[in-house]
Scaffold this motif. Structure first.
Motif, PDB file in Angstrom:
ATOM      1  N   LEU A  48       0.804  -1.211   0.000  1.00 15.07           N
ATOM      2  CA  LEU A  48       0.000   0.000   0.000  1.00 15.07           C
ATOM      3  C   LEU A  48       0.844   1.271   0.000  1.00 15.07           C
ATOM      4  N   LEU A  49       2.160   1.121   0.108  1.00 16.38           N
ATOM      5  CA  LEU A  49       3.078   2.260   0.088  1.00 16.38           C
ATOM      6  C   LEU A  49       3.986   2.249  -1.131  1.00 16.38           C
ATOM      7  N   TRP A  50       3.619   1.504  -2.149  1.00 14.35           N
ATOM      8  CA  TRP A  50       4.465   1.360  -3.331  1.00 14.35           C
ATOM      9  C   TRP A  50       4.556   2.623  -4.191  1.00 14.35           C
ATOM     10  N   SER A  51       3.684   3.588  -3.977  1.00 10.93           N
ATOM     11  CA  SER A  51       3.755   4.802  -4.802  1.00 10.93           C
ATOM     12  C   SER A  51       5.121   5.471  -4.676  1.00 10.93           C
ATOM     13  N   THR A  52       5.762   5.320  -3.503  1.00  9.66           N
ATOM     14  CA  THR A  52       7.087   5.919  -3.315  1.00  9.66           C
ATOM     15  C   THR A  52       8.107   5.323  -4.293  1.00  9.66           C
ATOM     16  N   LEU A  53       7.959   4.045  -4.599  1.00 14.83           N
ATOM     17  CA  LEU A  53       8.885   3.422  -5.542  1.00 14.83           C
ATOM     18  C   LEU A  53       8.745   4.029  -6.932  1.00 14.83           C
ATOM     19  N   ILE A  54       7.524   4.409  -7.288  1.00 16.53           N
ATOM     20  CA  ILE A  54       7.301   5.070  -8.578  1.00 16.53           C
ATOM     21  C   ILE A  54       7.924   6.467  -8.562  1.00 16.53           C
ATOM     22  N   ILE A  55       7.722   7.194  -7.477  1.00 14.56           N
ATOM     23  CA  ILE A  55       8.318   8.533  -7.341  1.00 14.56           C
ATOM     24  C   ILE A  55       9.835   8.449  -7.454  1.00 14.56           C
ATOM     25  N   LYS A  56      10.411   7.495  -6.753  1.00 16.01           N
ATOM     26  CA  LYS A  56      11.873   7.336  -6.732  1.00 16.01           C
ATOM     27  C   LYS A  56      12.408   6.943  -8.103  1.00 16.01           C
ATOM     28  N   ARG A  57      11.793   5.950  -8.721  1.00 15.36           N
ATOM     29  CA  ARG A  57      12.301   5.434  -9.988  1.00 15.36           C
ATOM     30  C   ARG A  57      12.156   6.449 -11.128  1.00 15.36           C
ATOM     31  N   LEU A  58      11.028   7.150 -11.184  1.00 18.13           N
ATOM     32  CA  LEU A  58      10.783   8.096 -12.275  1.00 18.13           C
ATOM     33  C   LEU A  58      11.342   9.496 -12.001  1.00 18.13           C
ATOM     34  N   GLY A  59      11.892   9.703 -10.812  1.00 18.19           N
ATOM     35  CA  GLY A  59      12.470  11.016 -10.487  1.00 18.19           C
ATOM     36  C   GLY A  59      11.437  12.116 -10.384  1.00 18.19           C
ATOM     37  N   LEU A  60      10.220  11.771  -9.966  1.00 20.33           N
ATOM     38  CA  LEU A  60       9.133  12.749  -9.938  1.00 20.33           C
ATOM     39  C   LEU A  60       9.362  13.844  -8.900  1.00 20.33           C
ATOM     40  N   PHE A  61       9.917  13.483  -7.748  1.00 22.13           N
ATOM     41  CA  PHE A  61      10.154  14.468  -6.690  1.00 22.13           C
ATOM     42  C   PHE A  61      11.188  15.493  -7.143  1.00 22.13           C
ATOM     43  N   GLU A  62      12.294  15.014  -7.657  1.00 24.67           N
ATOM     44  CA  GLU A  62      13.346  15.921  -8.135  1.00 24.67           C
ATOM     45  C   GLU A  62      12.816  16.827  -9.246  1.00 24.67           C
ATOM     46  N   GLU A  63      11.988  16.266 -10.107  1.00 17.75           N
ATOM     47  CA  GLU A  63      11.411  17.040 -11.207  1.00 17.75           C
ATOM     48  C   GLU A  63      10.533  18.174 -10.680  1.00 17.75           C
ATOM     49  N   GLU A  64       9.705  17.871  -9.689  1.00 17.35           N
ATOM     50  CA  GLU A  64       8.835  18.900  -9.127  1.00 17.35           C
ATOM     51  C   GLU A  64       9.622  19.934  -8.329  1.00 17.35           C
ATOM     52  N   LEU A  65      10.687  19.520  -7.678  1.00 12.89           N
ATOM     53  CA  LEU A  65      11.535  20.477  -6.960  1.00 12.89           C
ATOM     54  C   LEU A  65      12.144  21.497  -7.912  1.00 12.89           C
ATOM     55  N   LYS A  66      12.577  21.045  -9.060  1.00 13.61           N
ATOM     56  CA  LYS A  66      13.171  21.961 -10.042  1.00 13.61           C
ATOM     57  C   LYS A  66      12.138  22.940 -10.573  1.00 13.61           C
ATOM     58  N   ARG A  67      10.908  22.470 -10.736  1.00 15.99           N
ATOM     59  CA  ARG A  67       9.849  23.356 -11.222  1.00 15.99           C
ATOM     60  C   ARG A  67       9.475  24.397 -10.175  1.00 15.99           C
ATOM     61  N   THR A  68       9.442  23.979  -8.919  1.00 16.36           N
ATOM     62  CA  THR A  68       9.055  24.890  -7.845  1.00 16.36           C
ATOM     63  C   THR A  68      10.133  25.918  -7.571  1.00 16.36           C
ATOM     64  N   SER A  69      11.380  25.487  -7.538  1.00 24.25           N
ATOM     65  CA  SER A  69      12.509  26.384  -7.240  1.00 24.25           C
ATOM     66  C   SER A  69      13.625  26.115  -8.238  1.00 24.25           C
ATOM     67  N   PRO A  70      13.526  26.688  -9.430  1.00 26.09           N
ATOM     68  CA  PRO A  70      14.536  26.433 -10.466  1.00 26.09           C
ATOM     69  C   PRO A  70      15.959  26.769 -10.028  1.00 26.09           C
ATOM     70  N   SER A  71      16.098  27.785  -9.156  1.00 30.97           N
ATOM     71  CA  SER A  71      17.441  28.186  -8.725  1.00 30.97           C
ATOM     72  C   SER A  71      17.886  27.477  -7.450  1.00 30.97           C
ATOM     73  N   GLY A  72      16.999  26.681  -6.873  1.00 31.48           N
ATOM     74  CA  GLY A  72      17.334  25.990  -5.628  1.00 31.48           C
ATOM     75  C   GLY A  72      18.225  24.789  -5.881  1.00 31.48           C
ATOM     76  N   SER A  73      18.917  24.401  -4.828  1.00 27.44           N
ATOM     77  CA  SER A  73      19.791  23.230  -4.920  1.00 27.44           C
ATOM     78  C   SER A  73      19.344  22.221  -3.877  1.00 27.44           C
ATOM     79  N   TYR A  74      18.947  21.048  -4.321  1.00 27.68           N
ATOM     80  CA  TYR A  74      18.425  20.027  -3.420  1.00 27.68           C
ATOM     81  C   TYR A  74      19.148  18.702  -3.644  1.00 27.68           C
ATOM     82  N   ARG A  75      19.296  17.984  -2.563  1.00 25.39           N
ATOM     83  CA  ARG A  75      19.846  16.629  -2.629  1.00 25.39           C
ATOM     84  C   ARG A  75      18.843  15.708  -1.963  1.00 25.39           C
TER      85      ARG A  75
END
Length: 399
Positions: A85-112
């Motif tokens: 029931l928590l597998w959605s995180t695996l999709i986020i991780k594999r497809l890089g969805l979180f990193e993609e949204e971080l870049k859209r929200t703060s293009p000049s930000g630096s996140y790890r």
């Protein structure tokens, strides 16, 4: 444009001037008395009053210092690849969805972004408390436990963000006995070893079921879910209380069969929690993660075959097992009155397991901060209410 006649700024213009998100400016209006005027549904801000408010809440009167270069921010997401029931995180991780949204929200930000795979939800709650994890995917029992712990740990502020997978009437959880054991009635399990994961949604419901049936089992063995499956395969336990995908995996290899029993405490819910203290200063990161979360849900609903392949590769479970489990789960992040009632019942049965203390108004499981609303708006999804959605789960509103 600003309403020049009255020297008013629209809410969006004020956000642009201050360089903050909608969530931040709403919080300032509520907590810091940011002056504003509401006309119907529109919110306006007097420019002169805004300047005075900013002066009072800033350090302009102090000698200006050269701004320091802002270092990159690290975000650790805790997840459980062993809980379907928590597998959605695996999709986020594999497809890089979180990193993609971080870049859209703060293009000049630096996140790890780092990822921490844990064997159970309570380990992730401990990591939230210790500051090693900022966002975590956990089951309903760890969610309830985290709220209880916040009453005795002054600096711990667990913040509920959204739901993940849901199943109705105890689906996704079951008591399994080794194939050929011929056990049919609850009292036949008396004095038999029953294994499950300690301090989990499974162990909590097992205790409820044992109490309802007047069953005393000695001992209840706390193990990892992999060890529970191994115990069923080898036949060295009387039964194991298991969650998906281990239920389907046990059936697929012919090792175990569900024990005849009634439901285990109503619906089975999982969700996303965050460290509330950290979230207050990283609203953009929270909203970015929730946008990724909603996108992962949409992907799993519309592309179950592709999602099954990704999850199988990330988790190590047979793709056939994964493909059979995904459609049985409701991938819906929104909060319904039905979910509130489920959590309330769990909280009532949980009372007494953690030392009582004064409730200092720590965040519970209401809508809380409107982060999910802003994430939905950012993805052009239908608007979400401030309150739980009315009644039962709806087939029309999926998030």
């Amino acid at each position: 444009m600003a309403n020049e006649r009255f020297n008013l700024l629209s809410l969006q213009e004020a956000m642009d001037i201050l360089g903050v998100s909608r969530a931040t400016i709403d919080r300032w209006r509520k907590d810091k008395q940011l002056p504003h005027i509401k006309v119907g549904k529109e919110i306006w801000i007097d420019k002169e009053k805004l300047e005075a408010w900013v002066y009072l809440h800033s350090r302009q009167h102090q000698p200006a210092e050269r701004p320091k270069e802002r270092p990159g921010r690290e975000v650790t997401v805790g997840y459980q690849s062993g809980a379907a029931l928590l597998w959605s995180t695996l999709i986020i991780k594999r497809l890089g969805l979180f990193e993609e949204e971080l870049k859209r929200t703060s293009p000049s930000g630096s996140y790890r972004v780092t990822w921490a795979n844990a064997p159970n939800g309570m380990e992730l709650v401990e990591s939230l408390i210790g500051g090693r994890v900022q966002i975590a995917s956990i089951g309903d029992y760890p969610m309830i436990a985290s709220h209880s712990l916040s009453r005795v740990l002054p600096r711990f502020r667990p913040l509920f963000l959204a739901f993940d997978g849901k199943t109705s009437n105890g689906g996704g959880l079951a008591l399994v006995v080794p194939k050929g054991s011929n056990l049919r009635y609850a009292d036949e399990l008396t004095d038999r070893a029953i294994s499950t994961v300690g301090h989990s949604s499974a162990s909590h419901r097992l205790r409820q079921w044992m109490s309802a049936n007047g069953l005393v089992s000695d001992p209840v063995v706390h193990r990892t879910m992999s060890e529970c499956l191994d115990g069923i395969v080898k036949g060295n336990v009387g039964a194991s209380f298991m969650w998906e995908p281990y239920l389907s995996w046990a059936r697929s290899i012919g090792a175990g069969v569900p024990f005849p029993s009634e439901g285990f405490g109503g619906d089975y819910l999982t969700g996303i929690m965050a460290d509330g203290n950290w979230a207050a200063g990283h609203e953009d990161v929270i909203i970015s993660y929730l946008k990724a979360h909603l996108r992962a849900h949409a992907f799993m609903r519309s592309n179950p075959d592709k999602a099954s392949v990704i999850i199988a590769e990330e988790s190590g479970y047979p793709v056939q097992v994964v493909a059979g489990v995904i459609p049985s789960i409701r991938w819906d992040a929104s909060l319904y009155e039905r979910d509130v009632h489920t959590l309330r019942r769990l909280n009532e049965t949980h009372a007494g397991l953690i030392p009582a203390a004064e409730d200092r108004g720590q965040p519970g499981f209401g809508p809380g901060q409107p982060y999910l609303q802003y994430a939905a708006e950012g993805l052009k999804l239908p608007g979400l209410s401030d309150a739980p959605l009315i009644g039962e789960w709806s087939d029309e509103e999926y998030y």
